[in-house]
Scaffold this active site. Structure first.
Site, PDB file in Angstrom:
ATOM      1  N   HIS A   1      22.258  48.062  27.356  1.00  0.00           N
ATOM      2  CA  HIS A   1      23.109  47.049  28.010  1.00  0.00           C
ATOM      3  C   HIS A   1      22.967  47.026  29.525  1.00  0.00           C
ATOM      4  CE1 HIS A   1      26.754  49.329  29.520  1.00  0.00           C
ATOM      5  NE2 HIS A   1      26.218  50.251  28.756  1.00  0.00           N
TER       6      HIS A   1
ATOM      7  N   GLN B   1      19.857  53.551  34.862  1.00  0.00           N
ATOM      8  CA  GLN B   1      19.823  52.476  35.863  1.00  0.00           C
ATOM      9  C   GLN B   1      18.399  52.034  36.180  1.00  0.00           C
ATOM     10  OE1 GLN B   1      22.276  50.681  37.350  1.00  0.00           O
ATOM     11  NE2 GLN B   1      23.857  51.731  36.179  1.00  0.00           N
TER      12      GLN B   1
ATOM     13  N   GLY C   1      23.484  55.359  26.600  1.00  0.00           N
ATOM     14  CA  GLY C   1      23.143  56.318  27.641  1.00  0.00           C
ATOM     15  C   GLY C   1      23.945  57.613  27.537  1.00  0.00           C
TER      16      GLY C   1
ATOM     17  N   ASN D   1      23.765  55.281  39.887  1.00  0.00           N
ATOM     18  CA  ASN D   1      24.438  54.074  39.409  1.00  0.00           C
ATOM     19  C   ASN D   1      25.405  53.473  40.423  1.00  0.00           C
ATOM     20  OD1 ASN D   1      25.503  56.689  38.412  1.00  0.00           O
ATOM     21  ND2 ASN D   1      27.283  55.451  37.883  1.00  0.00           N
TER      22      ASN D   1
ATOM     23  N   THR E   1      23.237  55.227   9.790  1.00  0.00           N
ATOM     24  CA  THR E   1      22.391  54.043   9.609  1.00  0.00           C
ATOM     25  C   THR E   1      22.144  53.366  10.947  1.00  0.00           C
ATOM     26  OG1 THR E   1      23.307  53.778   7.407  1.00  0.00           O
ATOM     27  CG2 THR E   1      22.183  51.866   8.343  1.00  0.00           C
TER      28      THR E   1
ATOM     29  N   SER F   1      19.710  53.061  28.268  1.00  0.00           N
ATOM     30  CA  SER F   1      20.782  52.318  27.617  1.00  0.00           C
ATOM     31  C   SER F   1      20.487  50.820  27.671  1.00  0.00           C
ATOM     32  CB  SER F   1      22.114  52.603  28.313  1.00  0.00           C
ATOM     33  OG  SER F   1      23.135  51.840  27.717  1.00  0.00           O
TER      34      SER F   1
ATOM     35  N   CYS G   1      42.121  53.767  41.161  1.00  0.00           N
ATOM     36  CA  CYS G   1      43.437  54.370  40.987  1.00  0.00           C
ATOM     37  C   CYS G   1      43.992  54.098  39.592  1.00  0.00           C
ATOM     38  CB  CYS G   1      44.407  53.833  42.033  1.00  0.00           C
ATOM     39  SG  CYS G   1      43.851  54.180  43.699  1.00  0.00           S
TER      40      CYS G   1
HETATM   41  C1  PLP Z   1      25.861  53.218  32.302  1.00  0.00           C
HETATM   42  C2  PLP Z   1      25.309  54.583  32.565  1.00  0.00           C
HETATM   43  C3  PLP Z   1      25.392  55.601  31.593  1.00  0.00           C
HETATM   44  C4  PLP Z   1      26.136  55.420  30.301  1.00  0.00           C
HETATM   45  O1  PLP Z   1      25.479  54.550  29.430  1.00  0.00           O
HETATM   46  P1  PLP Z   1      26.284  53.949  28.173  1.00  0.00           P
HETATM   47  O2  PLP Z   1      25.241  53.251  27.385  1.00  0.00           O
HETATM   48  O3  PLP Z   1      27.305  53.021  28.720  1.00  0.00           O
HETATM   49  O4  PLP Z   1      26.867  55.115  27.439  1.00  0.00           O
HETATM   50  C5  PLP Z   1      24.819  56.819  31.878  1.00  0.00           C
HETATM   51  N1  PLP Z   1      24.181  57.037  33.050  1.00  0.00           N
HETATM   52  C6  PLP Z   1      24.071  56.088  33.998  1.00  0.00           C
HETATM   53  C7  PLP Z   1      23.335  56.381  35.253  1.00  0.00           C
HETATM   54  C8  PLP Z   1      24.634  54.829  33.790  1.00  0.00           C
HETATM   55  O5  PLP Z   1      24.546  53.906  34.744  1.00  0.00           O
END
Ligand code: PLP
Length: 395
Positions: free
Chosen positions: A200, A178, A69, A150, A236, A198, A323
């Site tokens: 994950h 998200q 992302g 998010n 790659t 993204s 923090c």
């Molecule tokens: C997690 C997140 C990202 C970053 O994605 P990554 O794959 O961890 O770099 C960007 N934008 C939002 C809204 C996200 O929740």
């Protein structure tokens, strides 16, 4: 362990793991190699491209694979800014509650001379299409508004904003990290020019993402090198993670209604339970939010202590206050929706998914209640509020 931090990352699904393993065992050639074994990998890559494109209403040649992302957000904004510059346009519209991958890239563009305008966020966590329409100028080159936030999960009127931008011939990007796999996305119907995804965040692997860029838009390379991704992203390709991403996204889209119905009922139960805690308040609109997102502020609580004590009880959650990350500032998202500093520090984000159970929700409600009560009982500040020396902020 109860995992309730799916907005941070998700567990890979069995089907994504199995697709990834198969690829690592059998399809490990370099997709740029011309022999048959390499071309097999290229075929898998193209299949993944087709699958992902069809999940968001795009064409396969509009899909670019990235590392995730953050990279997609960076490349989208920098590309759009370059396109703007060539036309003499330097005004960019975004919002105050974007992810840092957007906000920090905008800061960089600001240092390079772009005029960045961040729209205020309504206290419900929504950006209104009229705000975008009113902010557009003759020299606006890009509007970037996230699909769903998010932290507080609120869903933005992306289709309406897209329509406004298309009508004025202004590029529209949305950070849909998200949203992808959790909400329906149609880049055609919603007039989206660029979109970030993204893997994950929808049960795929970390380190794989997509930048959708509408046909004809000229992307700027962030990484120079070979001619991968039609010359727009060298290196790659991470074939196993990309194949797993396509599997995970297709699964998520095919099962979206069933999953969301289940998650929604868990979410409502969770909100109902946490609302009973005195001096607490839900952040963001109750209805117009991601099915799995719950975000509360508890007065008199420090978010980090809350997280640590919940961790002791085996609950994984998140807070806008960090923090340990070296920043004493509370979440910019909670400040953007008008929460005072003191309240914003006591936030808790629980992001659930279809793997959570009603029993887990009961346990979370009970545990949060206990921890909040305990933390308040040892707080001098709370004592002052009880005896009337300080005012309560939340009813
Ligand atoms: C997690 C997140 C990202 C970053 O994605 P990554 O794959 O961890 O770099 C960007 N934008 C939002 C809204 C996200 O929740």
């Amino acid at each position: 362990m109860i995992y309730a931090d799916n907005a941070a990352t998700t567990k890979m699904s069995n089907s994504a793991i199995s697709a990834m393993l198969k690829c690592m065992e059998n399809i490990w050639g370099n997709p740029s190699s011309l022999y048959n074994f390499g071309q097999k990998a290229a075929e898998h890559l193209n299949q993944a491209r087709e699958i992902i494109a069809s999940c968001i209403g795009a064409n396969a040649n509009e899909i670019y694979f990235t590392s995730g992302g953050s990279e997609s957000d960076n490349q989208a904004l920098i590309s759009a800014a370059k396109i703007g510059l060539r036309r003499g346009k330097k005004h960019i519209i975004s919002t105050a509650f974007e992810h840092h991958a957007i906000l920090h890239t905008l800061k960089k563009l600001e240092r390079e001379g772009f005029d960045i305008e961040l729209l205020d966020v309504h206290e419900d966590g929504i950006i209104f299409p009229e705000q975008v329409a009113n902010a557009i100028r003759d020299d606006t080159c890009l509007v970037t508004v996230m699909f769903a936030n998010n932290e507080i999960g609120t869903i933005q009127p992306i289709g309406e904003i897209g329509k406004i931008c298309r009508g004025k011939n202004i590029l529209f990007h949305t950070d849909a990290v998200q949203a992808a796999g959790h909400l329906p996305i149609d880049v055609q119907a919603q007039n989206i020019d660029m979109l970030s995804i993204s893997a994950h965040k929808f049960h795929g692997a970390k380190g794989a993402g997509v930048l959708y860029s509408r046909k004809g838009l000229r992307l700027t390379n962030l990484i120079e090198g070979g001619a991968q991704e039609r010359g727009k992203r060298a290196g790659t390709e991470n074939v196993p993670a990309i194949v797993a991403m396509a599997t995970a996204l297709k699964d998520a889209c095919d099962n979206m209604t069933v999953n969301n119905n289940k998650i929604l009922s868990l979410r409502e139960k969770l909100i109902d339970g946490l609302e009973k805690i005195p001096h607490s308040s839900l952040n963001g609109d109750r209805k117009n939010r991601l099915p799995g997102n719950v975000n509360f502020c508890f007065e008199g609580i420090e978010g980090e202590s809350l997280l640590l004590l919940l961790d002791d009880k085996g609950i994984c959650a998140s807070s806008g206050s960090a923090c340990t990350s070296g920043s004493l500032d509370p979440s910019h998202v909670l400040l953007a929706i008008g929460r005072p500093h003191e309240i914003a520090h006591g936030s808790l984000r629980l992001s659930i998914d279809e793997n959570n159970s009603a029993e887990e929700i009961d346990c979370i409600i009970k545990s949060v209640g206990e921890v909040v009560e305990y933390l308040r009982s040892i707080s001098p500040l709370w004592k002052d509020k009880i005896i009337g020396k300080r005012e309560f902020i939340l009813k």
